[in-house]
Design a protein around this motif. Sequence first.
Motif, mmCIF file in Angstrom:
data_model
loop_
_atom_site.group_PDB
_atom_site.id
_atom_site.type_symbol
_atom_site.label_atom_id
_atom_site.label_comp_id
_atom_site.label_asym_id
_atom_site.label_seq_id
_atom_site.Cartn_x
_atom_site.Cartn_y
_atom_site.Cartn_z
ATOM 1 N N LYS A 1 0.851 -1.195 0.000
ATOM 2 C CA LYS A 1 0.000 0.000 0.000
ATOM 3 C C LYS A 1 0.888 1.247 0.000
ATOM 4 O O LYS A 1 2.092 1.163 -0.230
ATOM 5 C CB LYS A 1 -0.936 -0.030 1.202
ATOM 6 C CG LYS A 1 -1.922 -1.193 1.141
ATOM 7 C CD LYS A 1 -2.850 -1.203 2.321
ATOM 8 C CE LYS A 1 -3.790 -2.406 2.226
ATOM 9 N NZ LYS A 1 -4.654 -2.503 3.389
ATOM 10 N N ARG A 2 0.300 2.388 0.269
ATOM 11 C CA ARG A 2 1.026 3.657 0.297
ATOM 12 C C ARG A 2 0.719 4.385 1.602
ATOM 13 O O ARG A 2 -0.351 4.212 2.179
ATOM 14 C CB ARG A 2 0.642 4.542 -0.883
ATOM 15 C CG ARG A 2 0.737 3.922 -2.264
ATOM 16 C CD ARG A 2 2.105 3.645 -2.751
ATOM 17 N NE ARG A 2 2.870 4.844 -2.990
ATOM 18 C CZ ARG A 2 4.108 4.814 -3.464
ATOM 19 N NH1 ARG A 2 4.692 3.680 -3.756
ATOM 20 N NH2 ARG A 2 4.782 5.928 -3.639
ATOM 21 N N GLU A 3 1.665 5.202 2.023
ATOM 22 C CA GLU A 3 1.520 5.976 3.258
ATOM 23 C C GLU A 3 1.796 7.441 2.963
ATOM 24 O O GLU A 3 2.660 7.778 2.154
ATOM 25 C CB GLU A 3 2.510 5.453 4.301
ATOM 26 C CG GLU A 3 2.481 6.209 5.596
ATOM 27 C CD GLU A 3 3.431 5.643 6.648
ATOM 28 O OE1 GLU A 3 3.474 6.218 7.743
ATOM 29 O OE2 GLU A 3 4.131 4.645 6.376
ATOM 30 N N ASN A 4 1.073 8.319 3.658
ATOM 31 C CA ASN A 4 1.288 9.755 3.489
ATOM 32 C C ASN A 4 2.652 10.177 4.031
ATOM 33 O O ASN A 4 3.183 9.566 4.960
ATOM 34 C CB ASN A 4 0.205 10.549 4.223
ATOM 35 C CG ASN A 4 -1.162 10.326 3.650
ATOM 36 O OD1 ASN A 4 -1.321 9.882 2.517
ATOM 37 N ND2 ASN A 4 -2.189 10.638 4.438
ATOM 38 N N ALA A 5 3.160 11.259 3.445
ATOM 39 C CA ALA A 5 4.386 11.890 3.938
ATOM 40 C C ALA A 5 4.025 13.245 4.524
ATOM 41 O O ALA A 5 3.217 13.983 3.958
ATOM 42 C CB ALA A 5 5.385 12.075 2.809
ATOM 43 N N ILE A 6 4.620 13.546 5.654
ATOM 44 C CA ILE A 6 4.492 14.874 6.252
ATOM 45 C C ILE A 6 5.696 15.674 5.764
ATOM 46 O O ILE A 6 6.842 15.258 5.953
ATOM 47 C CB ILE A 6 4.502 14.801 7.790
ATOM 48 C CG1 ILE A 6 3.446 13.827 8.318
ATOM 49 C CG2 ILE A 6 4.353 16.203 8.397
ATOM 50 C CD1 ILE A 6 2.036 14.176 7.993
ATOM 51 N N VAL A 7 5.443 16.801 5.097
ATOM 52 C CA VAL A 7 6.514 17.679 4.633
ATOM 53 C C VAL A 7 6.768 18.698 5.743
ATOM 54 O O VAL A 7 5.839 19.348 6.234
ATOM 55 C CB VAL A 7 6.137 18.392 3.323
ATOM 56 C CG1 VAL A 7 7.247 19.347 2.894
ATOM 57 C CG2 VAL A 7 5.850 17.371 2.231
ATOM 58 N N MET A 8 8.044 18.803 6.138
ATOM 59 C CA MET A 8 8.416 19.709 7.212
ATOM 60 C C MET A 8 9.553 20.605 6.741
ATOM 61 O O MET A 8 10.307 20.238 5.833
ATOM 62 C CB MET A 8 8.836 18.918 8.459
ATOM 63 C CG MET A 8 7.759 17.977 8.980
ATOM 64 S SD MET A 8 8.238 17.087 10.475
ATOM 65 C CE MET A 8 7.858 18.325 11.720
ATOM 66 N N ALA A 9 9.681 21.764 7.387
ATOM 67 C CA ALA A 9 10.751 22.695 7.038
ATOM 68 C C ALA A 9 11.278 23.365 8.302
ATOM 69 O O ALA A 9 10.520 23.666 9.227
ATOM 70 C CB ALA A 9 10.246 23.748 6.064
#
Length: 150
Positions: free
Chosen positions: A137-145
């Motif tokens: 399956k696929r999992e979300n990515a959290i984009v951080m800065a």
Amino acid sequence: MDIQIEFIVPQDFDRLFTIEQEAHLIPWSLGTLTNNQGERYHNLKILLNHQIVGFAISQIVLDEATLFNIAIDPKFQGKKLGSILLNHLLQQLQQKGIKTLWLEVRESNQKAQKLYEQCGFNTVCVRKNYYPTLDGKRENAIVMAAYLAF
């Protein structure tokens, strides 16, 4: 504890690859690890008592950088080594004039997200279905800065 942070050199790849295999759910291949090197990269290793126990791979483009990979050998996790390495990376990038360090992290990786928040990262957005999972399956990515310029 004798902690040192140094730049990655070609002789390190066998050890880095072992750490990569042990630390990540879906690890990079040796080829991917070795291909993410060169003049556009700022790559560091952390040593504990003269043994490599972790690394960080980041790429610089103009005044921004992206943290592609960070790993601490699971046998040495929980000793604040990830925080030490990441803070050192942030400091060095800031000295180079980098204004923002970006990263993506698995939505399920709460431990890493907490580390990033403690090091000054903020959540920017979510990339839906970004990471593959072991079950296909696929999992979300959290984009951080982390914003380094003041």
